[in-house]
Design a protein around this motif. Structure first.
Motif, PDB file in Angstrom:
ATOM      1  N   ASN A  83      10.585 -68.652  31.595  1.00 28.60           N
ATOM      2  CA  ASN A  83      11.744 -69.366  31.034  1.00 28.60           C
ATOM      3  C   ASN A  83      13.071 -68.782  31.518  1.00 28.60           C
ATOM      4  O   ASN A  83      14.003 -68.617  30.743  1.00 28.60           O
ATOM      5  N   GLY A  84      13.134 -68.448  32.795  1.00 27.47           N
ATOM      6  CA  GLY A  84      14.372 -67.919  33.358  1.00 27.47           C
ATOM      7  C   GLY A  84      14.572 -66.429  33.135  1.00 27.47           C
ATOM      8  O   GLY A  84      15.504 -65.836  33.681  1.00 27.47           O
ATOM      9  N   ASP A  85      13.752 -65.800  32.307  1.00 24.66           N
ATOM     10  CA  ASP A  85      13.852 -64.360  32.064  1.00 24.66           C
ATOM     11  C   ASP A  85      12.952 -63.614  33.036  1.00 24.66           C
ATOM     12  O   ASP A  85      11.863 -64.072  33.363  1.00 24.66           O
ATOM     13  N   HIS A  86      13.404 -62.458  33.453  1.00 25.46           N
ATOM     14  CA  HIS A  86      12.611 -61.617  34.343  1.00 25.46           C
ATOM     15  C   HIS A  86      12.103 -60.422  33.541  1.00 25.46           C
ATOM     16  O   HIS A  86      12.872 -59.793  32.810  1.00 25.46           O
ATOM     17  N   ASN A  87      10.819 -60.131  33.659  1.00 24.88           N
ATOM     18  CA  ASN A  87      10.319 -58.901  33.054  1.00 24.88           C
ATOM     19  C   ASN A  87       9.347 -58.228  34.002  1.00 24.88           C
ATOM     20  O   ASN A  87       8.870 -58.830  34.957  1.00 24.88           O
ATOM     21  N   THR A  88       9.104 -56.963  33.742  1.00 27.17           N
ATOM     22  CA  THR A  88       8.302 -56.147  34.645  1.00 27.17           C
ATOM     23  C   THR A  88       7.175 -55.495  33.852  1.00 27.17           C
ATOM     24  O   THR A  88       7.389 -55.006  32.750  1.00 27.17           O
ATOM     25  N   LYS A  89       5.995 -55.480  34.437  1.00 22.19           N
ATOM     26  CA  LYS A  89       4.836 -54.802  33.861  1.00 22.19           C
ATOM     27  C   LYS A  89       4.390 -53.738  34.855  1.00 22.19           C
ATOM     28  O   LYS A  89       4.270 -54.010  36.047  1.00 22.19           O
ATOM     29  N   VAL A  90       4.135 -52.554  34.364  1.00 23.08           N
ATOM     30  CA  VAL A  90       3.637 -51.475  35.211  1.00 23.08           C
ATOM     31  C   VAL A  90       2.193 -51.200  34.800  1.00 23.08           C
ATOM     32  O   VAL A  90       1.899 -50.964  33.627  1.00 23.08           O
ATOM     33  N   LEU A  91       1.304 -51.245  35.778  1.00 24.15           N
ATOM     34  CA  LEU A  91      -0.115 -51.035  35.548  1.00 24.15           C
ATOM     35  C   LEU A  91      -0.595 -49.901  36.444  1.00 24.15           C
ATOM     36  O   LEU A  91      -0.116 -49.750  37.564  1.00 24.15           O
ATOM     37  N   GLN A  92      -1.544 -49.118  35.939  1.00 25.56           N
ATOM     38  CA  GLN A  92      -2.104 -48.061  36.769  1.00 25.56           C
ATOM     39  C   GLN A  92      -3.614 -48.051  36.610  1.00 25.56           C
ATOM     40  O   GLN A  92      -4.130 -48.173  35.496  1.00 25.56           O
ATOM     41  N   THR A  93      -4.313 -47.905  37.713  1.00 27.73           N
ATOM     42  CA  THR A  93      -5.768 -47.910  37.691  1.00 27.73           C
ATOM     43  C   THR A  93      -6.294 -47.130  38.893  1.00 27.73           C
ATOM     44  O   THR A  93      -5.547 -46.808  39.808  1.00 27.73           O
ATOM     45  N   ASP A  94      -7.589 -46.879  38.864  1.00 26.41           N
ATOM     46  CA  ASP A  94      -8.199 -46.226  40.017  1.00 26.41           C
ATOM     47  C   ASP A  94      -8.683 -47.305  40.984  1.00 26.41           C
ATOM     48  O   ASP A  94      -8.897 -48.448  40.589  1.00 26.41           O
ATOM     49  N   PRO A  95      -8.877 -46.980  42.269  1.00 29.81           N
ATOM     50  CA  PRO A  95      -9.272 -47.994  43.259  1.00 29.81           C
ATOM     51  C   PRO A  95     -10.593 -48.703  42.938  1.00 29.81           C
ATOM     52  O   PRO A  95     -10.736 -49.890  43.214  1.00 29.81           O
ATOM     53  N   ALA A  96     -11.556 -48.004  42.357  1.00 30.60           N
ATOM     54  CA  ALA A  96     -12.844 -48.629  42.039  1.00 30.60           C
ATOM     55  C   ALA A  96     -12.669 -49.736  40.996  1.00 30.60           C
ATOM     56  O   ALA A  96     -13.241 -50.831  41.126  1.00 30.60           O
TER      57      ALA A  96
END
Length: 199
Positions: free
Chosen positions: A157-170
């Motif tokens: 809806n015109g808003d920008h938000n950011t999500k940060v995710l972290q995981t291992d390659p497997a």
């Protein structure tokens, strides 16, 4: 791009050559109305009485036409592709032209209706990623501990938000495989029928 019509849709559309062209136009109007306001059994019953057929036959005819128009509008297929998609149904040239005119007259409105019906979900904007590898720690001199950090930028809806995710390659590889499997599953006839009935 041609439409992939199932045998069930072809059976539903097979009702159209049995009626007058004015009735097909009316079915087109009912199909657009169906998208706008939902189904109305009274309309099917009234049309069935006028045509001296069962209300199920009328309902299936309208649903088949609705599917044809919505899928064509969703994909914004060209006039030639629409004609080629309808040609396999074996209809008369007059009926094919009538269906093409219905599609051309209603595709913008159908796309607008479908856009309003779609849930407002975040959409992808961009993605940044980084691979970090821990090679040693105070307690372990030699270790390899990789981690993938993903910064996902979304629009809603015109808003920008950011999500940060972290995981291992497997885990990331497993997630990618599951998503690819889900995309393949969506191409099966069973899933197409389910999705069509949900809409």
């Amino acid at each position: 791009m041609l439409l992939d019509l199932s045998e069930e849709h072809k059976e539903h559309l097979a009702f159209l050559p049995q009626v007058d062209s004015a009735v097909v136009v009316e079915f087109g109007r009912i199909a657009v109305e169906f998208l706008r306001r939902g189904t109305n059994p009274k309309v099917y019953e009234g049309a069935a009485r006028k045509l001296s057929v069962s209300s199920d036959a009328v309902q299936h005819g309208v649903e088949g036409l609705t599917y044809l128009l919505t899928e064509s509008s969703k994909l914004m297929i060209s006039e030639v592709d629409f004609q080629d998609s309808v040609f396999v149904l074996g209809f008369s040239e007059e009926l094919n032209k009538l269906l093409l005119q219905l599609y051309l007259d209603n595709r913008k409105e159908i796309r607008t209706i479908l856009g309003e019906l779609a849930p407002s979900l975040p959409s992808y904007h961009s993605l940044e990623w980084r691979l970090d590898v821990q090679l040693a720690s105070r307690s372990l001199r030699q270790q390899i501990k990789p981690a993938v950090t993903i910064k996902l930028h979304l629009n809603q809806n015109g808003d920008h938000n950011t999500k940060v995710l972290q995981t291992d390659p497997a885990t990331l590889l497993h997630l990618v495989q599951q998503l690819e499997q889900a995309l393949e599953e969506m191409k099966t006839n069973h899933c197409r029928r389910v999705v069509r009935n949900i809409k």
